[in-house]
Design a protein around this motif. Structure first.
Motif, short mmCIF file in Angstrom:
data_model
loop_
_atom_site.label_atom_id
_atom_site.label_comp_id
_atom_site.label_asym_id
_atom_site.label_seq_id
_atom_site.Cartn_x
_atom_site.Cartn_y
_atom_site.Cartn_z
N PHE A 1 35.47 35.61 -20.65
CA PHE A 1 35.25 36.87 -20.10
C PHE A 1 35.84 36.43 -18.63
CE2 PHE A 1 32.68 38.59 -16.83
CZ PHE A 1 33.11 39.92 -16.94
N TYR A 2 35.77 35.29 -17.88
CA TYR A 2 35.88 34.86 -16.71
C TYR A 2 37.29 34.85 -16.62
CZ TYR A 2 31.38 33.77 -14.70
OH TYR A 2 30.07 33.69 -14.14
N SER A 3 38.24 34.57 -17.51
CA SER A 3 39.59 34.41 -17.50
C SER A 3 40.17 35.59 -17.41
CB SER A 3 39.88 33.55 -18.68
OG SER A 3 41.40 33.39 -18.68
N ILE A 4 39.71 36.63 -18.18
CA ILE A 4 40.32 37.85 -18.02
C ILE A 4 39.90 38.58 -16.77
CG2 ILE A 4 40.12 40.27 -19.02
CD1 ILE A 4 39.70 38.58 -21.96
N PHE A 5 38.77 38.30 -16.40
CA PHE A 5 38.15 38.94 -15.04
C PHE A 5 39.15 38.22 -13.99
CE2 PHE A 5 34.42 38.85 -11.76
CZ PHE A 5 34.74 39.92 -11.21
N ALA A 6 39.33 37.21 -13.95
CA ALA A 6 40.29 36.35 -12.83
C ALA A 6 41.48 37.05 -12.88
CB ALA A 6 40.11 34.87 -13.02
N LEU B 1 45.85 34.28 -4.31
CA LEU B 1 46.10 35.07 -5.46
C LEU B 1 46.45 34.03 -6.79
CD1 LEU B 1 46.83 38.79 -4.52
CD2 LEU B 1 44.57 37.60 -5.11
N ASP B 2 47.56 33.44 -6.36
CA ASP B 2 48.19 32.42 -7.41
C ASP B 2 47.22 31.53 -7.75
OD1 ASP B 2 50.53 34.06 -7.16
OD2 ASP B 2 51.64 32.37 -5.91
N TRP B 3 46.37 31.07 -7.04
CA TRP B 3 45.46 29.82 -7.34
C TRP B 3 44.57 30.47 -8.27
CZ3 TRP B 3 46.81 25.01 -7.28
CH2 TRP B 3 47.75 24.47 -6.29
N SER C 1 44.43 30.85 -16.14
CA SER C 1 45.22 30.33 -17.16
C SER C 1 44.21 29.09 -17.93
CB SER C 1 46.54 30.09 -17.09
OG SER C 1 46.76 29.08 -16.13
N ARG C 2 44.00 28.43 -16.84
CA ARG C 2 43.15 27.03 -17.56
C ARG C 2 41.92 27.47 -18.17
NH1 ARG C 2 47.22 25.87 -14.50
NH2 ARG C 2 48.22 24.02 -14.35
N THR C 3 41.17 28.23 -17.63
CA THR C 3 39.92 28.77 -18.24
C THR C 3 40.37 29.41 -19.55
OG1 THR C 3 39.04 29.04 -16.03
CG2 THR C 3 37.92 30.26 -17.76
N LEU C 4 41.25 30.14 -19.63
CA LEU C 4 41.67 30.81 -21.00
C LEU C 4 41.95 29.64 -21.93
CD1 LEU C 4 42.00 33.15 -22.82
CD2 LEU C 4 44.49 33.34 -22.06
N PHE C 5 42.73 28.48 -21.61
CA PHE C 5 43.21 27.61 -22.44
C PHE C 5 41.59 27.09 -23.00
CE2 PHE C 5 43.51 22.94 -22.69
CZ PHE C 5 44.54 22.92 -23.69
N VAL C 6 40.81 26.56 -22.01
CA VAL C 6 39.47 25.91 -22.37
C VAL C 6 38.93 26.91 -23.37
CG1 VAL C 6 37.22 25.38 -21.56
CG2 VAL C 6 39.18 24.64 -20.31
#
Length: 128
Positions: free
Chosen positions: A19-24, A45-47, A53-58
């Motif tokens: 959820f956090y990944s999609i929200f970000a 915004l890039d950061w 992307s890293r949160t989605l990977f996790v």
């Protein structure tokens, strides 16, 4: 029963990360405010997208390990995962975030440690 509790705790953790990944990705400005830091410029915004992307990977790795029911690896992932909310909490604190936001990061650390302890019992029972 204990493995179901461990499964549920890890599933909630992975879903929250997803959820956090999609929200970000969808709203980086709002996400950064929820996280406790304010973006200084459009370049930031890039950061946030890199974080997403890293949160989605996790989240995907955790979901895959959960699918495999590899509680031994998930045990260590929850413990090592405390690095992220500790860092996020510290950064939010340094950025002058509200106590509520900093507390959310502390609660996340407590949740991960509790999950680690449950998974320890699950792994111990599996190896008995």
């Amino acid at each position: 029963m204990l493995s179901k509790i461990g499964f549920t705790l890890v599933l909630l953790m992975a879903l929250l990360q997803g959820f956090y990944s999609i929200f970000a990705y969808l709203d980086p400005v709002a996400f950064s405010a929820v996280r406790g830091t304010v973006l200084e410029s459009q370049g930031d915004l890039d950061w946030v997208k890199i974080y997403a992307s890293r949160t989605l990977f996790v989240a995907l790795i955790i979901m895959f390990l959960l699918y495999l029911r590899n509680f031994k690896v998930l045990l260590w992932a929850t413990l090592f995962g405390t690095v992220m909310p500790i860092t996020d909490g510290w950064l939010a604190y340094q950025a002058g975030a509200s106590t509520d936001i900093v507390a959310k990061h502390v609660v996340t650390v407590v949740y991960l440690i509790a999950t680690f302890m449950v998974l320890q019992m699950v792994v111990k029972r599996e190896n008995a």
